[in-house]
Design a protein around this motif. Structure first.
Motif, PDB file in Angstrom:
ATOM      1  N   GLU A  83      64.138  32.470  73.751  1.00  0.00           N
ATOM      2  CA  GLU A  83      65.040  33.251  75.192  1.00  0.00           C
ATOM      3  C   GLU A  83      65.094  32.408  76.165  1.00  0.00           C
ATOM      4  N   GLU A  96      68.623  36.311  77.032  1.00  0.00           N
ATOM      5  CA  GLU A  96      69.607  36.017  75.303  1.00  0.00           C
ATOM      6  C   GLU A  96      68.254  35.635  74.817  1.00  0.00           C
ATOM      7  N   LEU A 106      67.164  34.718  71.064  1.00  0.00           N
ATOM      8  CA  LEU A 106      67.951  33.339  70.160  1.00  0.00           C
ATOM      9  C   LEU A 106      66.941  32.889  69.095  1.00  0.00           C
ATOM     10  N   TYR A 107      65.537  33.180  69.164  1.00  0.00           N
ATOM     11  CA  TYR A 107      65.631  32.651  68.020  1.00  0.00           C
ATOM     12  C   TYR A 107      63.838  33.434  67.853  1.00  0.00           C
ATOM     13  N   VAL A 158      71.425  27.462  66.772  1.00  0.00           N
ATOM     14  CA  VAL A 158      71.955  28.384  66.885  1.00  0.00           C
ATOM     15  C   VAL A 158      74.008  28.086  67.154  1.00  0.00           C
ATOM     16  N   ASP A 205      77.467  33.325  68.821  1.00  0.00           N
ATOM     17  CA  ASP A 205      76.713  34.218  68.899  1.00  0.00           C
ATOM     18  C   ASP A 205      75.627  34.783  70.050  1.00  0.00           C
ATOM     19  N   ILE A 206      75.771  33.558  70.930  1.00  0.00           N
ATOM     20  CA  ILE A 206      75.336  33.989  72.257  1.00  0.00           C
ATOM     21  C   ILE A 206      76.666  34.132  73.265  1.00  0.00           C
TER      22      ILE A 206
END
Length: 320
Positions: free
Chosen positions: A82, A95, A97-98, A131, A135-136
């Motif tokens: 994150e 955010e 991310l995974y 990533v 998408d961020i």
């Protein structure tokens, strides 16, 4: 139908087929030309010289009565990453991310468990996750939270009081491999420590480990490859934001700051590599019952000095 008409029909059908085939091959997906195609790429680093920290990110030595060593890290897996904009961003509000897949669980005080069969296990210096930057969320990020689930490392130990025939012998300075599960709760089916694969088929709480060692005594024509399992009493989880953004007890969410804050505009054209650099300085710690500074395994009495901690000792985040 005359010969000419038949030929016209054949040609028409042929052209229709070509037209259909061509339309399938030349279809172009619409894209937004202003949308970034760059990616955030993640790598691990395991630094033996990085400062050794406690849970609150304060420098710390080795506790009295204990001993520790800096292992050689072979690989690692994280199950959560994150980006956090500030020190006040609460866990889960940044955010994300995974996140590794999880399964339902009723063991060890949790409702879910990390699915180790879906984990991404990676050595240092290798990209293990990408990533897309598109998408961020656009913004500036100062912190990363990475929840470590698994680590595989090589350690030194002394093997004592081995009975071979009528003799008892000692084998100092041996090397073995430890596979440690330090996530909050992990569903483990089968896994390989170094060469041997063991079956667990259970949910294990933070600190479960397996140890593989090969014993070779050529003069006695003796060889053994064994795997034992154990449970560490605790795991250090470094969080410099404990006062403003705590993490749940029993988790392994390690928090670290970017060396330089990362700003995402959404218009990046080049990939960004984020290196998660973990301190492994004296990260394997045990109760040193004979004060010799070595991890001792007594085969004759079947006693192993108790593993106290195998948590990582800090996280620094670097960009390249």
């Amino acid at each position: 139908m005359n010969y000419l008409s038949q030929n016209k029909l054949i040609i028409l059908l042929f052209l229709v087929k070509i037209g259909v085939f061509s339309s399938c091959q030349t279809k172009v997906e619409e894209t937004n030309p202003s949308e970034s195609r760059a990616k955030i790429r993640f790598e691990f680093d395991f630094d033996p010289n990085q400062q050794r920290l406690n849970n609150l990110a304060q420098p710390i030595g080795i506790a009295a009565g204990n001993a520790a060593q800096t292992p050689t890290f072979n690989s690692m897996s994280v199950h959560y990453i994150e980006f956090a904009p500030s020190a006040f961003t609460q866990l889960g509000e940044g955010e994300i991310l995974y996140k590794n897949e999880e399964v339902n669980s009723s063991k060890n005080g949790f409702n879910t468990a990390i699915d180790f069969s879906k984990a991404i296990v990676s050595p240092k210096g290798t990209v293990f996750l990408e990533v897309p930057i598109k998408d961020i969320a656009v913004g500036k990020y100062e912190w990363i939270r990475a929840s470590v689930a698994y680590q595989n490392l090589s350690i030194k130990y002394d093997l004592n009081n081995i009975q071979v025939g009528s003799e008892n012998i000692n084998l100092p300075n041996q090397e073995g491999t430890i596979a440690g599960f330090i996530g909050y709760n992990t569903r483990i089916e089968d896994f390989t420590v170094k060469n041997k694969t063991i079956s667990v088929n259970d949910d294990k709480k933070q600190g479960f480990w397996a140890f593989e060692t090969t014993i070779s005594i050529p003069q006695y024509n003796y060889t053994a490859n064994e795997v034992t399992t154990g449970q560490s009493a605790g795991t250090t989880v470094v969080n410099p934001l404990a006062a403003t953004s705590p993490v749940p007890a029993g988790s392994c969410v390690i928090t670290g700051s970017f060396s330089t804050p990362l700003t995402i505009t959404g218009k990046e054209t080049n990939d960004i590599t984020v290196v998660l650099s973990f301190s492994i300085q004296d990260s394997f710690e045990w109760k040193d019952t004979n004060s010799n500074g070595k991890w001792d395994i007594n085969v004759g009495s079947q006693v192993t000095e108790q593993v106290i901690d195998m948590g990582l000792r800090g996280l620094e985040v670097k960009l390249k």
